[in-house]
Design an enzyme around this catalytic site. Structure first.
Site, PDB file in Angstrom:
ATOM      1  CG  ASP A  55       8.807  12.327   9.020  1.00 39.71           C
ATOM      2  OD1 ASP A  55       8.900  13.421   8.426  1.00 39.71           O
ATOM      3  OD2 ASP A  55       8.976  11.230   8.455  1.00 39.71           O
ATOM      4  N   GLY A  57       7.429   3.746   3.491  1.00 40.75           N
ATOM      5  CA  GLY A  57       7.817   4.930   4.236  1.00 40.75           C
ATOM      6  C   GLY A  57       9.187   4.726   4.837  1.00 40.75           C
ATOM      7  N   GLY A  58       9.585   5.675   5.666  1.00 41.30           N
ATOM      8  CA  GLY A  58      10.909   5.618   6.268  1.00 41.30           C
ATOM      9  C   GLY A  58      11.108   4.376   7.121  1.00 41.30           C
ATOM     10  CG  LEU A  80      -1.941  -1.071   1.232  1.00 41.66           C
ATOM     11  CD1 LEU A  80      -2.443  -1.317   2.629  1.00 41.66           C
ATOM     12  CD2 LEU A  80      -3.069  -0.683   0.317  1.00 41.66           C
ATOM     13  CB  VAL A 118       2.006   0.065   4.724  1.00 40.19           C
ATOM     14  CG1 VAL A 118       0.665  -0.251   5.347  1.00 40.19           C
ATOM     15  CG2 VAL A 118       2.805   0.987   5.611  1.00 40.19           C
TER      16      VAL A 118
END
Ligand code: NAG
Ligand code: NAG
Ligand code: NAG
Ligand code: NAG
Ligand code: NAG
Ligand code: NAG
Length: 911
Positions: free
Chosen positions: A697, A577-578, A574, A582
């Site tokens: 963040d 990210g960092g 999906l 996901v």
């Protein structure tokens, strides 16, 4: 002539005799052991260069000693880089008392040696085997070192029992399996044994009880490689008062450190990396000779130990799984915590409590078995925990307790008289244990339950089955059932949150087959669609009176997550990210879940226990504007997190990519509502949780939207799990250019104002529809904050920066945009102290949002789950509610702090 004959005769015979004598002398000079030694010399491949054994008299050889009769008594050829093997004829050296060949590269089978042997050092070679009956009849043997030889797995040879003179036995890393034999201990054949080193073998089982009372001074049993390692308690150490050095680290020892107050010579105590529990006994801190102590990575509780100056302590400030009540060595715990610790002492300090009893306030952190009311402990619920041991009179120190529930354990002993003095006690349930003795006289009105204790009322237990044997097991049996009920628990919680959507009447037909369809989204940059966690199988019956779950126990097996994500297939991704990728997951019943698979390396050096501790905290951070962490999985290197699903994906999608996705641009009112949602979520992180979380963040791709376009902040707290120290890494992980506060970017100094700055940038993005850093623009306009602040100075230019998709159809809209723009500028002030708190942002935004929806009640506020409740509390409430169907329209999880059944709920955080 007659005279000559005898002369001649004499001459011949004397010559003969001379030859004879000569040959005897030569033989004697070479010695009886000559041939054996020549064999030895031949078998040592590199002997000529290294040993220079050339003399015809072996007694003159280097490293060899003989007695007066030229018999070899000592061979000391250690550390000579020798190669080869040993002849079996070495056994013929019948006077040999010392054999030392350590630190070479000898291979092959080790031979038998003389029964007169006193000292044997063969450690650090490549011997392939050692005779099992080698030690038979070696009654003079005093010192043995076999360490570090690649023997196949074997047991400690029984023949060792013949070595009545044994003082030192060292066999580390020699492949021993089985249990440590009890003959090393007191009453065994070795009254003089002072040094016993059995580290790094494959031993399992317990330290033999016979060690108690032995004269052993050094006991090294650390680092067993067997699956179960050494286990049981360290109780025997209590009576090993000759100990100077104990290394027990790297095993599976449980229970508390015993009292060491008679160990005057003990200087080195290494107990790290076990499963030890309980408080550090003061006798350890008081040891007069202590020099080195290592306790890291156990499950100790209580006050962190403070050792005398000069004692080398392994980093006891960062104690792995240890759960000290404060961070400051020597600082005492609160009286309440001390009372609770003494309550669990006679229960053997079960592991379960150590894992959950965090901090110095039993009411702040939802401790296992403790239920609080208004900051006082109201219920002690230790039912069904597999506890053994006895009931502590210290329960009476917990004066606010109204219910003391100890049913369904293996507790022995009697009910202490002291309990009758508990002023608010309403119920004592000790049913189904092994208690005996008289039930003391409680005041009228106290409900007593003691069924299922066959010996209650009798003076003595009838059977000898007592706590004594079971004590060692305390704390081990625990926690198994928890896993069985996690999924349903999560499902139910989610269900409760959403069921009004599924079923406006709020009735649940089958609570054990909960199916839910809320959703989640993640940290990916753009559109993300995910959905969530469902019920599970029916391990939990709503009528059960067991409520063993605690917040934080949200483990989900990796297999379940594999199954639901199609083995983490590409199609299920999906977003990235960092922190990792996901995946969308889908349960059998169609329920979707979102699984974040942490990128390996993201966790840095941090250990499993630290990860667990963080997760335990994160699972308790619940707010309607924070994406809820619903569960986690740890399996080998796999670290997975399961989140709530947000169907509309990230704010960045609707703000920046609406055209590409064929969507309508966001209305200003919607933007305002989102801004307020984010402000409230971040305010909660900063001020309203037990500990301050700094997101680090915040950006539109970390703000996720539901179908109603209400926002939730995601990915908070994860940065705390990232490795510290490496600035560049930290920047990559813990911030995104364009949103980074200048002081954080420059110095790494981290305060909540870092988030406020990022929030300001997000407001600017929502006003202008432009990204924080816009490559497509000229150099001086590239950085949104600088450009925005310049334009803000001038009323005329300001109007031009407003996102053209926003309808400025009335004065009011323009006025609110202006207010929000001022707030954005304020949030992005250069100096952190000039920026407002998040609560200020909330108070600026909320009246504006109210203007737009003055009459519309926030349905969530009426029906919302109180996320501040623990799972068991929530479940209990729900179960009670289920049994009470005339409450159909009154949702049981209102944030009102009613207390209908004695189970208090912490008052809800204002949402
Ligand atoms: C052998 O070498 C080790 C270290 O290399 C040393 O500690 C030991 O004392 C030496 N032993 C002998 C007998 O030389
Ligand atoms: C060792 O002793 C055995 C028996 O005592 C004897 O038969 C053998 O010859 C001896 N070997 C040497 C090399 O001395
Ligand atoms: C030890 O001996 C073995 C076999 O003879 C050889 O392969 C190995 O390299 C030697 N190791 C050292 C350290 O000399
Ligand atoms: C402790 O050791 C002493 C001395 O060997 C012995 O007499 C005593 O019984 C032991 N006590 C326990 C509890 O093992
Ligand atoms: C210790 O380990 C053995 C297996 O080696 C196991 O059978 C036993 O139950 C364990 N004892 C405890 C107290 O965990
Ligand atoms: C908590 O205990 C204190 C001291 O006993 C008492 O003063 C206070 O009223 C109690 N609070 C509640 C809510 O019971």
């Amino acid at each position: 002539m007659k005279m000559e004959k005898p002369q001649m005769g004499f001459g011949v015979s004397s010559l003969y005799c001379f030859v004879l004598v000569l040959s005897v002398i030569v033989i004697t000079a070479r010695g009886q052991d000559y041939e054996v030694m020549i064999m030895l010399k031949r078998m040592i491949i590199n002997a000529p260069n290294t040993l220079q054994w050339t003399d015809p008299d072996v007694c003159k050889w280097n490293h060899i000693q003989c007695d007066k009769r030229n018999r070899v008594i000592a061979i000391q050829i250690g550390n000579q880089t020798l190669q080869g093997s040993l002849p079996k004829e070495l056994e013929n050296l019948s006077q040999l008392t010392r054999f030392e060949c350590q630190g070479n590269n000898f291979t092959g089978a080790f031979p038998y040696l003389s029964k007169s042997l006193q000292k044997l050092l063969i450690h650090g070679n490549m011997f392939s085997s050692f005779p099992n009956d080698f030690f038979m009849a070696m009654s003079n043997l005093e010192e043995v070192r076999l360490d570090e030889n690649p023997f196949p797995q074997w047991m400690v040879p029984n023949s060792l029992k013949d070595c009545l003179a044994l003082q030192s036995f060292s066999a580390q890393s020699v492949g021993f399996v089985g249990t440590i034999p009890d003959f090393f201990g007191n009453g065994g054949p070795f009254p003089g044994l002072v040094y016993l080193a059995l580290s790094r073998n494959y031993f399992e089982g317990v330290l033999p009880a016979s060690l108690s009372g032995s004269s052993i001074e050094t006991l090294l049993v650390n680092g067993q490689n067997s699956k179960s390692k050494l286990n049981g308690t360290l109780e025997v150490l209590k009576n090993m008062t000759s100990l100077k050095q104990i290394w027990a680290h790297g095993n599976s020892f449980t229970g508390p450190i015993p009292d060491l107050s008679h160990h005057d010579q003990l200087f080195d105590v290494s107990l790290r990396d076990n499963q030890l529990t309980g408080v550090i006994p003061p006798s350890l801190m008081a040891l007069p000779s202590l020099k080195v102590v290592s306790l890291t990575n156990n499950h100790f509780q209580g006050s962190p130990p403070l050792f005398k100056n000069g004692v080398r302590v392994d980093n006891n400030m960062d104690n792995g799984r240890n759960q000290f009540c404060t961070k400051i060595p020597g600082e005492p715990c609160s009286p309440l915590v001390n009372a609770l610790l003494s309550v669990i002492e006679p229960l053997g300090y079960p592991l379960k409590f150590s894992q959950s009893w965090e901090g110095n306030d039993p009411c702040a952190n939802q401790w296992t078995g403790i239920i609080c009311s208004g900051g006082n402990i109201s219920v002690i619920n230790f039912q069904n925990m597999g506890l053994s041991g006895s009931i502590s009179p210290s329960f009476a120190r917990l004066t606010s307790v109204t219910k003391l529930l100890l049913a369904n354990n293996y507790i022995t002993g009697t009910i202490p008289n002291e309990l009758t003095s508990m002023p608010f006690l309403q119920e004592l349930d000790v049913s189904n244990n092994n208690l005996y003795g008289r039930v003391p006289p409680f005041r009228d009105g106290v409900v007593l339950e003691f069924d299922g204790n066959p010996d209650i009322g009798k003076d003595k237990p009838t059977s000898s089955l007592g706590g004594g044997d079971k004590k060692n097991d305390a704390g081990i049996i625990i926690g198994i059932m928890i896993g069985l009920v996690i999924l349903p628990a999560i499902g139910i919680l989610i269900f409760m949150k959403y069921r009004r959507k599924l079923n406006p009447k709020g009735k649940v037909q089958n609570p054990t087959a909960v199916v839910v369809h809320p959703r989640y989204s993640a940290d990916g940059n753009d559109a993300i669609k995910i959905s969530v966690v469902g019920g599970g199988t029916g391990a939990l019956s709503p009528t059960s009176n067991v409520y063993p779950m605690e917040a934080g126990n949200m483990a989900i097996s990796v297999q379940v997550l594999r199954d639901v994500t199609n083995n983490f297939s590409e199609e299920n991704i999906l977003g990235k990210g960092g922190f990792g990728t996901v995946y969308k997951g889908e349960l059998h019943d169609g329920t979707k879940i979102a699984v974040k698979r942490m990128q390996s390396g993201t966790m840095g050096e941090k250990g499993l226990s630290e990860f667990m501790a963080e997760i335990a905290v994160l699972t308790r951070v619940r707010h309607k504007h924070l994406v809820a962490l619903l569960g986690y999985c740890l399996d080998g290197n796999e670290r997975l997190l399961v989140y709530e699903y947000m169907p509309q994906g990230a704010l960045s999608r609707l703000l920046f990519h609406w055209k590409k996705e064929g969507l309508k641009p966001l209305e200003w009112k919607t933007r305002l509502t989102i801004a307020l949602d984010v402000a409230r979520g971040v305010e909660y992180l900063h001020d309203l949780t037990q500990q301050t979380f700094i997101h680090r963040d915040l950006k539109p791709s970390n703000i996720l939207l539901g179908d109603d376009l209400r926002a939730k902040v995601s990915d908070f707290g994860l940065v705390r799990l990232a490795p510290e120290g490496k600035a560049s890494f930290q920047t990559r992980l813990a911030g995104t250019f364009g949103y980074l506060a200048p002081e954080y970017a420059a110095t790494g100094r981290l305060t909540t104002k870092v988030d406020v700055y990022s929030f300001g940038v997000i407001l600017m993005e929502m006003i202008t529809g432009r990204r924080a850093l816009d490559e497509s623009r000229s150099e001086e306009n590239f950085h949104l904050v600088s450009w925005f602040c310049r334009m803000l100075l001038n009323k005329d230019s300001f109007v031009t920066i407003i996102d053209p998709t926003i309808d400025i159809d009335d004065e009011e809209t323009l006025a609110t945009i202006s207010t929000v723009a001022d707030l954005a500028g304020h949030c992005c002030s250069r100096e952190p102290y000039q920026r407002p708190d998040m609560s200020h942002a909330v108070s600026v935004l909320s009246p504006i949002v109210e203007i737009w929806k003055p009459t519309e009640a926030d349905v969530d506020d009426i029906f919302g789950v109180n996320f501040d409740m623990t799972l068991p509390q929530a479940l209990k409430r729900w179960q009670d509610f289920e049994g009470n169907s005339n409450l159909d329209t009154t949702y049981p999880f209102s944030s009102v702090n009613t207390d209908t059944n004695g189970y208090n709920t912490k008052s809800s955080i204002p949402l």
